[in-house]
Design a protein around this motif. Structure first.
Motif, mmCIF file in Angstrom:
data_model
loop_
_atom_site.group_PDB
_atom_site.id
_atom_site.type_symbol
_atom_site.label_atom_id
_atom_site.label_comp_id
_atom_site.label_asym_id
_atom_site.label_seq_id
_atom_site.Cartn_x
_atom_site.Cartn_y
_atom_site.Cartn_z
ATOM 1 N N TRP A 251 61.478 12.391 46.444
ATOM 2 C CA TRP A 251 61.514 11.122 46.963
ATOM 3 C C TRP A 251 60.546 11.073 48.251
ATOM 4 C CZ3 TRP A 251 67.690 10.372 47.539
ATOM 5 C CH2 TRP A 251 68.232 10.180 46.328
ATOM 6 N N LEU A 252 60.067 9.969 48.486
ATOM 7 C CA LEU A 252 59.321 9.473 49.712
ATOM 8 C C LEU A 252 60.418 9.039 50.543
ATOM 9 C CD1 LEU A 252 56.534 7.473 48.374
ATOM 10 C CD2 LEU A 252 56.433 9.767 49.244
ATOM 11 N N GLN A 253 60.918 9.483 51.932
ATOM 12 C CA GLN A 253 61.901 9.317 52.868
ATOM 13 C C GLN A 253 61.539 8.844 54.038
ATOM 14 O OE1 GLN A 253 65.336 12.158 51.918
ATOM 15 N NE2 GLN A 253 63.738 12.890 50.303
ATOM 16 N N PRO A 254 62.476 8.068 54.629
ATOM 17 C CA PRO A 254 62.202 7.738 55.977
ATOM 18 C C PRO A 254 62.956 8.332 57.075
ATOM 19 C CG PRO A 254 64.071 6.234 55.162
ATOM 20 C CD PRO A 254 63.684 7.175 54.138
ATOM 21 N N TYR A 258 61.907 14.444 56.492
ATOM 22 C CA TYR A 258 61.083 14.563 55.294
ATOM 23 C C TYR A 258 59.559 14.747 56.110
ATOM 24 C CZ TYR A 258 57.942 12.527 51.690
ATOM 25 O OH TYR A 258 57.163 12.177 50.768
ATOM 26 N N TYR A 313 68.152 14.037 54.275
ATOM 27 C CA TYR A 313 67.520 12.931 53.282
ATOM 28 C C TYR A 313 68.420 11.849 53.411
ATOM 29 C CZ TYR A 313 71.420 14.841 50.175
ATOM 30 O OH TYR A 313 72.571 14.953 49.799
ATOM 31 N N TRP A 316 68.459 5.615 54.417
ATOM 32 C CA TRP A 316 67.542 4.473 53.839
ATOM 33 C C TRP A 316 68.110 3.041 54.818
ATOM 34 C CZ3 TRP A 316 63.884 6.079 50.848
ATOM 35 C CH2 TRP A 316 64.106 7.141 50.011
ATOM 36 N N HIS A 377 61.019 3.630 52.192
ATOM 37 C CA HIS A 377 60.403 4.938 52.995
ATOM 38 C C HIS A 377 59.618 4.857 54.353
ATOM 39 C CE1 HIS A 377 57.280 4.051 50.327
ATOM 40 N NE2 HIS A 377 56.579 4.901 51.183
#
Length: 398
Positions: A251-254, A258, A313, A316, A377
């Protein structure tokens, strides 16, 4: 207390309106389903005594829900198996009816949580409408409903814990706190402090008992319906990405965790757990140093911020609805200094509006003028910005 005729009339009218919406959405005229499909399909598979973490099965169910045979990858419910008894009832309804019910339940969870929090933080009744407006205008609340996510229950867990703990109903407080285990990584600091407080406080041990009973009951129900479900869950979260499976590791994560992994060792997912581990060690050290009972209402906002900023993680935008805890805490302090510091309080309100307007309108602006889509993200700065406004609010209301 005398009941207003308008209020008495509004109750049946609201009921009729909700029934009408359910009928309309059941006939295929509802909002597009987004993340809601993960909860419905998992609940449906669970009720059928099948694997709710089976990508191929979920894909089949979600294609039917969306009436779209071209869907090539399912949206997975990554919540642990004890969440299944909570989402399983959705499977008894047609998808569109279940969708509107789910959104209403999530909205109700947020509003009830805000009411509880305003009671905990002693927000005057005359200005509580401001709290409800602030919650409805909070970008994570809107995205929670837009995506049909589950975060309203996590917020309810926090609010219910604070509300009932303050009233000495410790088992009930613990049962509400168990809702935060729907996303344990998201509120790890809150969970850790509950455990530490139980070491030195008998009342907190009752809270822990109430939470443990609630989670154990849900976990046993999941096991009773499908004894293999925990193995299925472990297989799913450890599986590599494939044509029908999108691993959390990819996953691309915010979040900071990450970014740290991408900077240090992109191929090592475990690096993302470093901020969580460091924050946990620091909290443990602080607790050992003070060894005092936790003042839950005072410390909850900080624990929520530590959790979402150091989570391994996720976090969102729709998960950040839990930040309504510090939002309501800040409101409770600002209303107390309104008469003497109106300019500063209004500045805090303007900053709050601007933050949420920017988060809500930025994707529209970027796509309209630059044809660039902003993914979830890319909202890395929302939580830090919210923290900055919260700290300024504490300074203004000191």
């Amino acid at each position: 207390m005398k009941r207003s005729p308008i209020l008495l009339l509004s109750i049946p009218l609201l009921g009729v309106a909700l029934v009408g919406l359910v009928m309309m959405w059941s006939n295929g005229h509802g909002l597009p389903m987004r993340d809601f499909v993960e909860y419905y399909s998992a609940g449906k598979a669970f009720l059928d005594h099948r694997n709710p973490y089976d990508d191929h099965l979920l894909l089949e169910i979600q294609r039917g829900m969306l009436n779209d045979p071209t869907v090539d990858q399912p949206i997975m419910m990554w919540n642990p198996p004890w969440a299944l008894p909570l989402v399983a009832p959705l499977g008894w309804l047609p998808p569109n009816a279940a969708h509107i019910l789910w959104l209403l339940v999530q909205l109700a969870s947020v509003m009830v949580s805000v009411a509880m929090l305003m009671s905990v933080y002693a927000v005057p009744k005359s200005v509580r409408i401001v709290g409800y407006v602030a919650a409805l205008g909070f970008s994570p609340t809107l995205l929670l409903l837009w995506y049909g996510q589950i975060g309203g229950f996590c917020l309810l867990g926090l609010a219910g814990y604070l509300y009932f703990q303050k009233r000495g109903m410790h088992l009930t407080a613990g049962a509400f706190a168990a809702l935060t285990a729907l996303k344990p990584h998201l509120l790890f600091a809150f969970g850790l402090m509950l455990l530490l407080d139980a070491i030195v406080c008998r009342r907190s041990r009752r809270v822990l008992l109430g939470g443990g009973i609630a989670i154990l009951a849900a976990a046993l129900i999941a096991w009773f319906v499908n004894p293999m479900v925990y193995g299925h869950y472990m297989d799913s979260i450890t599986a590599q990405s494939s044509d029908v499976h999108y691993s959390v590791q990819d996953w691309l994560q915010p979040n900071v965790s990450y970014k740290l992994r991408m900077a240090v060792a992109p191929e090592k997912f475990r690096v993302q757990f470093v901020p969580t581990a460091v924050a946990s060690v620091v909290l443990l050290a602080l607790w050992l140093w003070t060894r005092r009972r936790i003042d839950a209402p005072a410390q909850a906002p900080g624990l929520v911020f530590v959790s979402v900023l150091c989570t391994a993680y996720g976090a969102w935008m729709f998960d950040l609805v839990v930040l309504l805890v510090p939002v309501i805490h800040a409101l409770s302090r600002l209303v107390n200094v309104w008469e003497n510091r109106r300019t500063q309080v209004l500045l805090m309100a303007v900053l709050y509006v601007l933050l949420n307007a920017a988060a809500g309108l930025a994707p529209v602006f970027m796509y309209t003028f630059f044809k660039v889509g902003l993914g979830l993200h890319e909202f890395l700065l929302f939580a830090p910005a919210a923290l900055a406004i919260y700290l300024m609010s504490l300074w203004v209301s000191r």
